[in-house]
Design a protein around this motif. Structure first.
Motif, PDB file in Angstrom:
ATOM      1  N   THR A  70       0.837  -1.190   0.000  1.00 49.45           N
ATOM      2  CA  THR A  70       0.000   0.000   0.000  1.00 49.45           C
ATOM      3  C   THR A  70       0.878   1.250   0.000  1.00 49.45           C
ATOM      4  N   ALA A  71       0.293   2.356  -0.424  1.00 50.55           N
ATOM      5  CA  ALA A  71       1.034   3.610  -0.511  1.00 50.55           C
ATOM      6  C   ALA A  71       1.373   4.133   0.880  1.00 50.55           C
ATOM      7  N   SER A  72       2.427   4.924   0.937  1.00 50.82           N
ATOM      8  CA  SER A  72       2.810   5.544   2.202  1.00 50.82           C
ATOM      9  C   SER A  72       1.808   6.635   2.564  1.00 50.82           C
ATOM     10  N   CYS A  73       1.602   6.834   3.843  1.00 48.48           N
ATOM     11  CA  CYS A  73       0.679   7.870   4.309  1.00 48.48           C
ATOM     12  C   CYS A  73       1.295   9.254   4.108  1.00 48.48           C
ATOM     13  N   PRO A  74       0.464  10.290   3.998  1.00 49.42           N
ATOM     14  CA  PRO A  74       0.975  11.662   3.944  1.00 49.42           C
ATOM     15  C   PRO A  74       1.813  11.974   5.179  1.00 49.42           C
ATOM     16  N   PHE A  75       2.679  12.951   5.051  1.00 50.46           N
ATOM     17  CA  PHE A  75       3.608  13.267   6.137  1.00 50.46           C
ATOM     18  C   PHE A  75       2.887  13.603   7.441  1.00 50.46           C
ATOM     19  N   TYR A  76       1.770  14.316   7.369  1.00 56.73           N
ATOM     20  CA  TYR A  76       1.158  14.773   8.616  1.00 56.73           C
ATOM     21  C   TYR A  76       0.656  13.624   9.495  1.00 56.73           C
ATOM     22  N   PHE A  77       0.606  12.409   8.961  1.00 60.63           N
ATOM     23  CA  PHE A  77       0.256  11.247   9.779  1.00 60.63           C
ATOM     24  C   PHE A  77       1.308  10.987  10.858  1.00 60.63           C
ATOM     25  N   GLU A  78       2.526  11.527  10.657  1.00 60.15           N
ATOM     26  CA  GLU A  78       3.582  11.337  11.661  1.00 60.15           C
ATOM     27  C   GLU A  78       3.198  11.934  13.005  1.00 60.15           C
ATOM     28  N   ALA A  93      -6.059  -1.555   1.325  1.00 64.68           N
ATOM     29  CA  ALA A  93      -5.851  -1.326   2.750  1.00 64.68           C
ATOM     30  C   ALA A  93      -5.526   0.135   3.014  1.00 64.68           C
ATOM     31  N   PRO A  94      -5.585   0.568   4.279  1.00 67.33           N
ATOM     32  CA  PRO A  94      -5.169   1.932   4.606  1.00 67.33           C
ATOM     33  C   PRO A  94      -3.721   2.178   4.216  1.00 67.33           C
ATOM     34  N   CYS A  95      -3.380   3.437   4.023  1.00 67.95           N
ATOM     35  CA  CYS A  95      -1.997   3.779   3.687  1.00 67.95           C
ATOM     36  C   CYS A  95      -1.064   3.283   4.785  1.00 67.95           C
ATOM     37  N   ARG A  96       0.213   3.216   4.464  1.00 64.17           N
ATOM     38  CA  ARG A  96       1.202   2.617   5.358  1.00 64.17           C
ATOM     39  C   ARG A  96       1.948   3.685   6.150  1.00 64.17           C
ATOM     40  N   LEU A  97       1.905   3.579   7.481  1.00 68.16           N
ATOM     41  CA  LEU A  97       2.698   4.464   8.326  1.00 68.16           C
ATOM     42  C   LEU A  97       4.178   4.087   8.217  1.00 68.16           C
ATOM     43  N   GLY A  98       5.053   5.098   8.202  1.00 69.62           N
ATOM     44  CA  GLY A  98       6.490   4.823   8.158  1.00 69.62           C
ATOM     45  C   GLY A  98       6.984   4.304   9.491  1.00 69.62           C
ATOM     46  N   ASP A  99       8.220   3.810   9.511  1.00 65.00           N
ATOM     47  CA  ASP A  99       8.770   3.329  10.766  1.00 65.00           C
ATOM     48  C   ASP A  99       9.071   4.507  11.694  1.00 65.00           C
ATOM     49  N   VAL A 100       9.194   4.236  12.964  1.00 62.20           N
ATOM     50  CA  VAL A 100       9.338   5.277  13.977  1.00 62.20           C
ATOM     51  C   VAL A 100      10.608   6.095  13.764  1.00 62.20           C
ATOM     52  N   GLU A 101      11.719   5.428  13.482  1.00 59.25           N
ATOM     53  CA  GLU A 101      13.001   6.126  13.353  1.00 59.25           C
ATOM     54  C   GLU A 101      13.003   7.102  12.187  1.00 59.25           C
ATOM     55  N   SER A 102      12.538   6.653  11.029  1.00 57.47           N
ATOM     56  CA  SER A 102      12.508   7.546   9.867  1.00 57.47           C
ATOM     57  C   SER A 102      11.481   8.648  10.059  1.00 57.47           C
ATOM     58  N   GLY A 103      10.399   8.337  10.778  1.00 54.00           N
ATOM     59  CA  GLY A 103       9.392   9.344  11.052  1.00 54.00           C
ATOM     60  C   GLY A 103       9.916  10.465  11.926  1.00 54.00           C
ATOM     61  N   GLU A 104      10.692  10.127  12.938  1.00 55.38           N
ATOM     62  CA  GLU A 104      11.278  11.140  13.812  1.00 55.38           C
ATOM     63  C   GLU A 104      12.273  12.012  13.051  1.00 55.38           C
TER      64      GLU A 104
END
Length: 498
Positions: free
Chosen positions: A101-109, A461-472
């Motif tokens: 699935t596609a990655s979620c928009p940035f503001y999902f972080e 499926a819902p978009c995919r949240l990035g991993d915690v480390e890359s999100g930070e």
């Protein structure tokens, strides 16, 4: 059931007589089973303090029979208007619910940051109950079905369309949402202040609402207006954005009034009153209009159509008593948004970039700042028009309804992961789905529900949240970029570099 009501078929059954006949013909055992079954069915109609804007009586602590009686009197709904398995759309047979699935928009972080106060302790039932005094209603999801316990009526139909929106989420992603239990407040101002909590007090009570601030812990969630706002005749977001974009095409940007436009209720907060004082300046290049909603209601909202408010080159956004739902509407107008530095945020606005999605305006120098922005934009039309282009792209790619359902899913999913107990349905809660919510609606509200109803489940499926480390890492880079953009604009203003 919705289709039945749309055709005008509101069934009415004599509940008591039917039961008496069944009892006399089929015996006590069968009577008891029918009585139990129908009580369960009627509970879907029984939370009568929800949704009705003209209701004076609040029945929260009433017996089940009092609530059933009141529900029948108010709603005239059939005892068959209940949430059945058919109320929930099954997954499409060809659904590609896979990992690609596609990655979620940035503001999902920001979702993980909103959950951070409870990341170490988890969320106990005691913490949830501690938010009850401030809550409008309690939302519980068990086995993919939704239950509501209402504590007080919300302003207008905020509760109605918020619950309707969650029901659409459960139809858009059937069976995906885990069990959860939360408190929701549908007022404007966040209430869970950071200053009241520290290591000695323990974590704050989790409370969902439409907006937050840097000084509070409230968990932000999409507001009711995405599914419609009948009181001011504003359709669902999916319909509204099309209307605004069509209206914005009537006048080319270069031919529009070369000033900044704002229209709203000036009595909603001190900053709006301060903004109105700017009109006393000679040759000030803003055009401000007071919105009298009582007059609009009497005259049929002829002067408040958002699609008719795209005739100026610039549009101003300013908060009211708290955040305002108007930001997305302003951004859809194909004019640069002059965003007066806000104190509050909603779920998506934290992902907007200054000088890219909007032009930042200093809240303490709003008159001068707006004057400079308009002068600068009129002298640099090619550069300033990149702002509405980026805003339009954001609206179409990152604020479409499928993405909003993705955000709702992820914020609720991440919240549910922190629960330290198994959610269960309280005795005073009633089950709600599209059919039973539709049953509460009047004719005007029904039209907005039809407009925003989910008809088929999402094929993916819902978009995919990035991993915690890359999100930070991305969050730190974003915050630096945002600060630099604001500093650049303020430097232009301070030096008078038009």
């Amino acid at each position: 059931m919705i289709e039945q009501k749309m055709k005008g078929g509101r069934m009415s059954a004599n509940f008591g007589c039917v039961l008496l006949v069944l009892a006399s013909l089929l015996g006590p055992a069968f009577f008891l089973k029918r009585w139990t079954d129908d009580v369960r069915k009627e509970q879907a109609l029984a939370a009568t303090n929800l949704f009705r804007s003209n209701q004076n009586e609040i029945i929260v602590n009433a017996t089940i029979w009092q609530r059933i009686s009141k529900a029948r009197e108010m709603l005239k709904c059939s005892s068959s208007t209940v949430c059945l398995p058919s109320s929930w759309i099954p997954l499409p047979k060809n659904s590609n619910y896979k990992d690609e699935t596609a990655s979620c928009p940035f503001y999902f972080e920001w979702i993980r940051r909103d959950m951070k106060p409870w990341s170490k302790t988890g969320i106990t039932v005691h913490m949830v109950e501690a938010a009850k005094p401030e809550a409008s209603f309690r939302l519980t999801v068990v086995n993919g079905r939704m239950y509501i316990e209402s504590y007080r009526k919300c302003y207008q139909t905020r509760d109605l369309f918020t619950i309707w929106g969650i029901a659409q989420l459960l139809k858009f992603y059937p069976g995906l949402l885990p069990d959860l239990d939360l408190m929701f407040n549908c007022d404007d101002n966040p209430l869970i202040h950071r200053a009241d909590y520290n290591d000695s007090t323990g974590p704050p009570p989790p409370l969902f609402r439409y907006s937050g601030s840097e000084d509070t812990f409230d968990i932000v969630f999409p507001d009711w207006s995405f599914w419609g706002w009948p009181e001011i005749q504003t359709p669902s977001w999916e319909t509204l954005v099309k209307e605004i974009e069509k209206g914005s095409q009537k006048i080319k940007w270069v031919d529009r009034d070369p000033t900044a436009y704002w229209k709203g209720n000036p009595f909603m907060g001190v900053e709006r009153m301060d903004l109105m004082n700017c009109t006393q300046r000679p040759d000030w290049n803003g055009r401000l209009y007071s919105q009298d909603w009582d007059k609009e209601t009497r005259e049929g909202f002829t002067q408040s159509k958002l699609s008719d408010q795209c005739q100026h080159r610039y549009k101003i956004y300013i908060e009211g008593n708290a955040w305002s739902v108007s930001l997305k509407n302003i951004m859809a107008c194909d004019s640069p948004t002059l965003l007066i530095t806000p104190q509050y945020f909603d779920f998506y606005s934290r992902g907007l970039v200054p000088r890219h999605h909007y032009w930042p305006i200093r809240v303490g120098k709003k008159c001068d700042s707006i004057q400079f922005a308009v002068d600068w934009g009129n002298k640099h039309p090619n550069e300033v028009m990149e702002i509405p282009k980026a805003a339009k792209k954001f609206i179409h790619n990152e604020l479409k309804m499928s993405i909003i359902y993705d955000y709702m899913f992820h914020i609720l999913n991440e919240y549910s992961k922190l629960l330290k107990y198994k959610p269960s349905v309280s005795e005073k809660a009633a089950e709600y789905c599209s059919e039973t919510i539709f049953c509460f609606a009047n004719e005007a509200e029904e039209e907005y529900m039809k407009d925003s109803a989910v008809i088929t489940a999402s094929p993916s499926a819902p978009c995919r949240l990035g991993d915690v480390e890359s999100g930070e890492k991305a969050m730190k880079e974003f915050l630096v970029k945002k600060t630099e953009a604001i500093d650049y604009v303020e430097h232009l203003e301070d030096t008078g570099s038009v």
